[in-house]
Design an enzyme around this catalytic site. Sequence first.
Site, mmCIF file in Angstrom:
data_model
loop_
_atom_site.group_PDB
_atom_site.id
_atom_site.type_symbol
_atom_site.label_atom_id
_atom_site.label_comp_id
_atom_site.label_asym_id
_atom_site.label_seq_id
_atom_site.Cartn_x
_atom_site.Cartn_y
_atom_site.Cartn_z
ATOM 1 N N GLU A 1 1.159 9.176 0.828
ATOM 2 C CA GLU A 1 -0.033 9.970 1.577
ATOM 3 C C GLU A 1 -0.144 8.967 2.802
ATOM 4 O OE1 GLU A 1 -4.137 10.692 3.018
ATOM 5 O OE2 GLU A 1 -3.129 8.889 2.197
ATOM 6 N N HIS B 1 -9.429 0.957 2.560
ATOM 7 C CA HIS B 1 -8.024 0.312 3.033
ATOM 8 C C HIS B 1 -8.249 -1.410 3.232
ATOM 9 C CE1 HIS B 1 -6.003 3.928 4.795
ATOM 10 N NE2 HIS B 1 -6.440 4.234 3.517
#
Length: 341
Positions: A201, A312
Site C-alpha cells: 500500500e 509514518h
Amino acid sequence: MADWKLLERLCTARGISGNEDEVRNLILGEIEPYATSVEITPLGSIIAFKKGERRPKTKLMLNAHMDEVGMIVTDITDGGLLKFATVGGIDRRVLCGIPVTVGKNVGGVVGAKPIHLLEEDEKEKSVPLKDLYIDIGAENREEAESHVMPGDPVTFDSVFDTSHGMLKSRALDDRAGCAMMIDMIQGDLKYDLYFVFAVQEETGLNGSRTAAFAVEPQAAIVLESTTAADVAGVDRENQVCNVGGGAVISFMDRHTIYDKEYYQMAFKAAKKAGVNCQAKRAVAGGNDAGAIHVSRGGVRTVAVSLPCRYLHSAVSLISQEDFISAQKLVCELADMIAGEG
C-alpha cells in the site's frame, strides 16, 4: 473484542512494502482455522473468504494493508556505513538517532554528521536523505557485506506500550486494521464476506489493486489509520481529526471521492453501535480505496480510519477506545452494506 497481545505481535512483526512475509505468515496462522477459503495472490496479498449465516445482497470486501513504511539498503561505503532509500513516505526529520533492524536481525542506528561539526545554517535545517546513513558497527565494507547487502529491508525498532489508555508502537498503520479483520474472521458473521490483507500500500496501492480485480466486489470498506495532528502548535482547523474522538470517516481524499450513501451510512452505523465517530476535516492523504474504487467497472467504497498521531514514524499513537469504537462501527457497517438490496 480487542486483543492487544495479537496487535502487539502484528506491530512487532517486520514487513516493509515488498517484504511482508513475516506479517503474512502470522496472519495466516490466525485466520486459516476460521476462514472458509484462503488465497495468496502473486504479489503476496491474502484474500480470505468466510461464509456467514446468509448470502449477502451486496458482495462486500474489507481491506487493510500488511506493509509498513521503512527503508531499504542501496549501497555500502568503504567505511562500512549503509546508504539507504525510504520505502513509503517518511519525514526525514524523525530519522537521526533512530534504532533500526536491517534484514532480520542486524541492529543499527541512523546517523549523520555530528552537530558540533555543522555550519550554523545547517543546524537550522533537517538533514538531507543523501547525508544520512545506517551504522551497524562494521569497521569496513568487507565486514558490513558479511552481514548485509543492497536490497535488504530496514525497519524501525520501537516499543509496544498500552499505558494511559493509548497504544504506542510502530506499524499501527495498518496492523490495527489487520487486527480488526482477524477478529471478524475468528467470530461469527451475519453475511458472507471477503477480506483482503494487502501488500505494498505504501508504495503504490499495488496489492489492493490486484486483489480487488480478483475478488470483483460490489462494495468495499477500507480500514486505515489517518494523521490526527491534534498536537501543540497545530491550529484546530488544521488538525484533521482528534485522537479519542472515535473512528474517522472520509468524504474525499487525494485519490478518492467516497460513496456518499456509504459515508452517511457509516455515521448511522456508529449511532446504532453506540460509539463515537468523526468526519475527516480535510481533503488530504489517500489509502487503498484509491485503487479499489476504480477496479473493473467501479466499486462503491467507504473508508473507516483510526486517528493516529506521528504516522509514518518509528512510534505512532492511537487511542484504545478509538480502536474498540472503530471495530464495533465496522462490524455494524459491514452488516448494513452487505444486507442492503
